[in-house]
Enzyme design. Structure first.
Site, PDB file in Angstrom:
ATOM      1  N   HIS A   1       0.584 -49.454  43.267  1.00 28.86           N
ATOM      2  CA  HIS A   1      -0.858 -49.130  43.250  1.00 28.86           C
ATOM      3  C   HIS A   1      -1.151 -47.932  42.347  1.00 28.86           C
ATOM      4  O   HIS A   1      -2.149 -47.253  42.529  1.00 28.86           O
ATOM      5  CB  HIS A   1      -1.386 -48.835  44.664  1.00 28.86           C
ATOM      6  CG  HIS A   1      -0.946 -49.809  45.706  1.00 28.86           C
ATOM      7  ND1 HIS A   1      -1.696 -50.909  46.074  1.00 28.86           N
ATOM      8  CD2 HIS A   1       0.200 -49.879  46.445  1.00 28.86           C
ATOM      9  CE1 HIS A   1      -1.052 -51.590  47.009  1.00 28.86           C
ATOM     10  NE2 HIS A   1       0.104 -50.995  47.239  1.00 28.86           N
TER      11      HIS A   1
ATOM     12  N   SER B   1      -7.564 -37.017  15.881  1.00 32.48           N
ATOM     13  CA  SER B   1      -9.005 -37.206  15.955  1.00 32.48           C
ATOM     14  C   SER B   1      -9.645 -36.447  14.806  1.00 32.48           C
ATOM     15  O   SER B   1      -9.170 -35.377  14.430  1.00 32.48           O
ATOM     16  CB  SER B   1      -9.525 -36.691  17.288  1.00 32.48           C
ATOM     17  OG  SER B   1     -10.894 -36.375  17.178  1.00 32.48           O
TER      18      SER B   1
ATOM     19  N   LYS C   1      -6.153 -33.584  19.745  1.00 35.39           N
ATOM     20  CA  LYS C   1      -5.882 -34.948  20.216  1.00 35.39           C
ATOM     21  C   LYS C   1      -4.827 -35.686  19.425  1.00 35.39           C
ATOM     22  O   LYS C   1      -4.680 -35.512  18.225  1.00 35.39           O
ATOM     23  CB  LYS C   1      -7.172 -35.776  20.202  1.00 35.39           C
ATOM     24  CG  LYS C   1      -8.110 -35.354  21.308  1.00 35.39           C
ATOM     25  CD  LYS C   1      -9.183 -36.380  21.505  1.00 35.39           C
ATOM     26  CE  LYS C   1      -8.698 -37.539  22.327  1.00 35.39           C
ATOM     27  NZ  LYS C   1      -9.700 -38.575  22.425  1.00 35.39           N
TER      28      LYS C   1
ATOM     29  N   GLU D   1      -2.815 -49.084  21.991  1.00 33.35           N
ATOM     30  CA  GLU D   1      -4.120 -49.662  22.340  1.00 33.35           C
ATOM     31  C   GLU D   1      -4.336 -50.990  21.613  1.00 33.35           C
ATOM     32  O   GLU D   1      -4.867 -51.953  22.183  1.00 33.35           O
ATOM     33  CB  GLU D   1      -5.245 -48.688  21.984  1.00 33.35           C
ATOM     34  CG  GLU D   1      -5.231 -47.423  22.847  1.00 33.35           C
ATOM     35  CD  GLU D   1      -6.178 -46.366  22.300  1.00 33.35           C
ATOM     36  OE1 GLU D   1      -7.236 -46.185  22.884  1.00 33.35           O
ATOM     37  OE2 GLU D   1      -5.860 -45.731  21.281  1.00 33.35           O
TER      38      GLU D   1
END
Ligand code: ARG
Length: 467
Positions: A166, A287, A293, A300
């Site tokens: 979970h 970024s 970042k 992705e």
């Protein structure tokens, strides 16, 4: 849009007089597949050479015509390879583009190539050859991905991390063990690939339009020449079957799903909050506005490619589901789905293999997280069963009280004083501290397939012998 011009008429000659007025622009647009099936040129030429050779061997065409045909096809192959070949949409598809060029190169002998075959068995052959090669490439790519995992898993057979259910901290596991789960998944994918190759290893050529042919062809000869185990058995099934494409897409969808789950974990692990891994610069981007970042773009995109692959599977299933036997033009829509899925899958496996090889593992962060969330509570319960003779349900209850105490004091289980533990259950001794560390926890899980480093090394050895 139909201009009925003589140009349209003459370009339509391969269909003969029945369509003398010629297809109009819309028909040409909807009918033509050359834009994508040109990918099949090498398979088409191989198939035609095998067919012509068989026709000559069987005395159906002369040896001279066969030589001309083979020579012409070789020329066309190098023309296409070098980019010199001009594809024409008026000629509809790869089969007719090549045949028209053959006629231009060698004259009337070209017309004999299509004896005892139809575009229906021709396209079934070309596409099957292509899918078979793609499956072979996929098998190799998966082997590379598994190899990348085995190396990293060996390095990290003892690196402790939290195991999750979970997505909540469950029990400590090793990073090597966690990643060996992916080896199992990709190993199953590869087994499916191998099975699909076995399954589709039958040659369609010679089924002709759907009913076979009266010419004395030898389908076993063409099957052998083209590297198939044997010819297909039923000519109607042969020209209406696209199971090999559906199997490829099903396998691709399952493999892409595995890649996507891994990609998702990589995304989570690389957040500053988790900080379990650091991706190499090669597979991440910065970024443009936030200098701190580092984005896991490759992961992705692997996750996103799964949507395309799954979409392709559903698209082809939907194309096929209502088709009567045998061939229908609907089936022309099979190729783009497979080409797109194949490209996506190849790229996703390559990107993932690179990421796994390059990723930095932050063992300190993993270990710290592994100990949080009272992850060794099960070890305490197991100790109470083993050492104090409590039934597991009672041990579970006692452990619940111990966890509540630690929570209340804001400390780890191992930091609770013995007297306070004994106040909850008098059977507890100081030996209990030996099972409360994450290292002791993973080391104790020696059941077959368990997370103990000794077991993980066995799993790695098992796969090394099979990779
Ligand atoms: N371009 C066609 C396809 O991909 C080739 C087969 C055409 N056969 C036919 N009977 N029109 O399916």
């Amino acid at each position: 849009m139909a201009d009925g011009s003589s140009e349209t008429k003459s370009s339509n000659q391969m269909w003969g007089g029945r369509f003398a007025s010629g297809p109009d622009a819309i028909m040409e647009e909807i009918n033509a597949s050359i834009g994508f099936d040109k990918k099949l040129y090498a398979q088409d030429i191989r198939g035609s050479i095998a067919h012509a050779t068989m026709l000559a061997h069987q005395g159906i065409i002369s040896a001279e015509d066969k030589d001309k045909i083979v020579h012409g096809l070789d020329t066309i192959l190098s023309e296409i390879d070098s980019g010199a070949f001009e594809f024409s949409r008026r000629l509809e598809d790869i089969h007719m583009n090549i045949e028209a060029r053959l006629a231009a190169l060698i004259g009337p002998a070209a017309g004999r190539l299509h004896t005892a075959r139809s575009r229906n068995d021709q396209v079934a052959l070309d596409f099957r050859l292509w899918v078979k090669e793609e499956l072979q490439k996929t098998e190799k790519a998966l082997t590379g991905l598994i190899a990348a995992f085995l190396d990293r898993d060996e390095e990290h057979a003892e690196t402790v991390m939290p195991g999750f259910t979970h997505l909540q901290t469950a029990q400590p596991v090793t990073f090597g063990h966690h990643c060996m789960a992916y080896v199992e998944m990709f190993g199953r994918d590869r087994a499916r690939v191998r099975h699909a190759i076995e399954h589709m290893d039958e040659s369609p050529i010679g089924a002709a339009a759907l009913a076979g042919t009266g010419f004395p062809i030898d389908r076993h000869m063409t099957a052998k020449a083209l590297g198939f185990r044997e010819p297909t058995r039923n000519s109607i099934d042969t020209v209406s079957d696209r199971d090999f494409a559906l199997e490829f897409l099903s396998i691709a969808a399952i493999a892409a799903t595995h890649l996507s789950r891994l990609a998702e974990e990589i995304v989570i692990w690389s957040t500053p909050q988790f900080g379990f891994i650091r991706l190499s610069d090669a597979f991440s981007t910065g970024s443009s506005i936030m200098p701190q970042k580092k984005n896991p773009d490759a992961a992705e995109l692997v996750r996103a490619k799964t949507g395309r692959v799954n979409g392709s599977l559903v698209a082809l299933l939907t194309v096929m589901k209502g088709l009567p036997l045998a061939y229908s033009k609907d089936m022309q829509e099979d190729k783009e789905q497979v080409f797109d899925a194949a490209e996506s899958l190849e790229l996703a496996i390559a990107a993932m293999t690179g990421m796994i090889r390059d990723v930095t593992i932050r063992a300190d962060r993993m270990k710290a997280a592994a100990g949080s969330g009272y992850s060794t509570a099960t070890d305490l319960a197991d100790w109470l069963v083993r050492e104090a003779g409590l039934p597991f349900r009672d041990a579970h209850h006692v452990t619940g009280r111990v966890v509540a105490l630690a929570e209340q004091k804001g400390c780890d289980l191992a930091d609770l004083p013995l007297a306070e533990l004994q106040a909850i259950n008098s059977a507890i001794t100081d030996k209990v501290y030996g099972v409360l560390t994450v290292e002791a926890s993973v080391a104790s899980r020696t059941s077959f397939g368990g997370t103990a480093p000794s077991e993980v090394r066995k799993q790695i050895a098992w796969w090394r012998a099979r990779n």
